[in-house]
Design an enzyme around this catalytic site. Sequence first.
Site, PDB file in Angstrom:
ATOM      1  CD  GLU A 140      -2.219   1.871  -3.575  1.00 49.55           C
ATOM      2  OE1 GLU A 140      -3.312   2.170  -4.047  1.00 49.55           O
ATOM      3  OE2 GLU A 140      -1.944   2.012  -2.369  1.00 49.55           O
TER       4      GLU A 140
ATOM      5  CG  ASP B 136      -1.883   1.110   1.283  1.00 49.75           C
ATOM      6  OD1 ASP B 136      -2.740   1.166   0.390  1.00 49.75           O
ATOM      7  OD2 ASP B 136      -1.802   1.940   2.207  1.00 49.75           O
TER       8      ASP B 136
END
Length: 882
Positions: free
Chosen positions: A523, A486
């Site tokens: 990400e 993340d």
Amino acid sequence: MKPPRATLFRTAAALATLALGAAAVPAVSQTARAAAPAIEAAQAQWIDRATVVWQAEHTAETVEELSYADGRTLRLTPVALTDAQKAAYPQLAGRPAYRLDPRDRDKAAIALRGPLAAVQRAADDHDHVLHRTGVQIPGVLDDLYADRARSARLGPVFHGARPTLSVWAPTARSVSLDLDGRTVAMRRDPGSGVWSVTGGSDWRDKPYRYRVEVWAPSVGKTVTNEVTDPYSTALTADSARSLVTDLADPRLAPAGWASLKKPKAVPPRDARIQELQIRDFSIADRTSAHPGQYLAFTDRDSDGMRHLGRLARSGTSYVHLLPAFDFGTVPERRSDQARPGCDLAALPADSDRQQKCVAETAAKDGFNWGYDPLHYTVPEGSYASDPDGPARTREFRQMVQGLAHAGLRTVMDVVYNHTVAAGQDQKSVLDRIVPGYYQRLLDDGSVATSTCCPGTAPEHAMMGKLVVDSIVTWARQYKVDGFRFDLMGHHPKANILAVRKALDALTPAKDGVDGKSIILYGEGWNFGEVADDARFVQANQRNMAGTGIATFSDRARDAVRGGGPFDEDPRVQGFASGLFTDPNGSPANGSPDEQRARLLHAQDLIKVGLSGNLADYTFTDSGGRRVKGSEVDYNGSPAGYAAAPGDALAYADAHDNETLYDALAYKLPAATSAADRARAQVLALATATLSQGPALSQAGTDLLRSKSLDRNSFDSGDWFNAIHWDCASGNGFGRGLPPAADNEPKWPYAKSLLTNAAARPGCPEITGASAAYRDLLRIRTTEAAFSQGTAEGVQKALSFPLSGSGETPGVITMRLGGLVVVFNATPSRQSQTVPAVAGSRYALHPVQAHGADATVKTARYERASGTFTVPGRTVAVYAAGG
């Protein structure tokens, strides 16, 4: 989780509740010691044992010093930062620096264990304080302790039957062990700052916490914190206590664990991934014996597992689990979880009462995405049959087994970039053990929150070590096959490469797993206080190219869907949603000429995506120019950034923001039939599925999954989030207006849409879309041309023969080895003539010719002219020699 500009991001406002008040809630056990005057900020940074950086400018009239306990001081003199220091702290490169007097450096360890301030005084009047500020200490802690601490084995470590418990707490005045209600002293290693104690076999599985006496700048006093172990291997319910648990204990291994055979690993460039939330998967599945639990993945005959099996047989290789580590916002005992007190199913499709009722229990129910880490290396207890003890470990392993038996490898979504809380909050673990170290601090000493919550600092040695150690534990002890980071751009590139190196060292003979087969992606967004490599070389899209670690690519996604998640008018169209070719009448789309130009540019972005987002892939753009992928514009950034297939991960939707079906529902003309909506969905999915490099889709997207237009469903409960595997239950559309917190501005558009019968698909559309998607997936995973190993291979095999100033808006024609693929996003039948193949034999690919989609079977090819004719909203794959 995404940052704002042109990407999909949970807003900080929506997630503010996850911080749980940060430093506002006092710890359960906290004893005040020597209080000191409050210091409003910490603007000085002690970056190594000899150097302090501080905005205060030295003059002949000033004296600078560090003040610590009982009024003692460390002397400072002005100095210039070295090139190495500037490289290590680029954000501080232009600031005044001070050298610690060599005579005082041996006092640093003592000074760091109490109140500390940087003080500037008048040279002629020592009592006249000109400037006083707190001091940030991560750099000096790393310099003093990291070399030895990096090699320490933290948490519970067993030597035979005897456990040793170790915690890094270099600034603590004392640390003791609260073991099952009794206090045990711990010993400090002065070289590493690690406190340890060894116990007997009777300690096994006993509950414990550390009792840490430490100076806490956030409250300006010495406190005694009773806190769980950051390196916990097991927990009691609601994370109240750590457990002295050995993950190698045979009692924690389900039958067959040691001999578990995983499906064959595929190269990262060929990974086809289903992103799935554990509770969503089964909570509404009436055929599951374990709804909402890890064990639902062992229910081989449930609708959900049968569907995953179909996807696996078609080519899906991984299931990506949304956070399954211990997180902080769900009561773990089912008896403590609230449920909405309304008859939700009886309410109208466009009512606001569903969301209001769900919101009343959202903070206390059993649902949350889980992007609020509490303990990084323990399975979340709310998914276990019993959160109190070993069940969560054993059942997580059973879940991995269940997925493997279905032909799927397991990816974990990991969130090391922030914590659920910081400071003296009861749910702050790291910051109550080493205050001011694990969290990333801004210039004024406050905790960075650009990730939505209190940010961590993996650039600091021991936070970076925690990331690596945690990942290795999940890989070795739980046989996890991949990790999705993340907000990976908030990590240093070096930290992610250290993870890769540690995994590569794992071998089947030594560790029971082949670490080199474990995939990594994340990400790579570029935003916040770390943007543009402000503090370190980030693990962002540009910087990770060539590493073999993929980053999500938002380029083609935005072009396919149209617009962005923060558009005031959600009807902004794109390639798959009818831009120019089937306008919806929204003024936000502009004039026909503007729409045409935007559509053709979107097609260029999609072509770059189909190449694997390669920076150097060369093709003719829609303006007739020969360009590289890096020369195609994406909101001011290069569209192409990858060095090789596998650097960029393609997707059309994920858990963030509207599902693909809901985005298309907003954007397609209101009168678009359910059948055409399903076709648009498959076409949008195909742009990712048929790309070079890895691709991901949200679980249920092939079944037209809807969240009733909810843009940010992280805390929207089962009502809006559950996957409906049985088409008779619908696809989730029309379950009321989505929660007001993130969606109310779009309610005027949503209200009429939710009651629109054309937007509500039935079984023919749902099952037909899934079958058509699986056909395309099967083609992607069986045709070698889609799996080019190098950028040179892609350049040689892939072309867009009809690109240029004369290309058809809404249609992309792609040649790939012996295949021709036509993406016809228009609502009408289109013919594409490729002179270069005239006279060659082509036929619809056998998978589609004998597949589930009757419409694609009407596609035609005229050999003499090389003309491919494809129905509207259809992707047709032709094979040479047919």
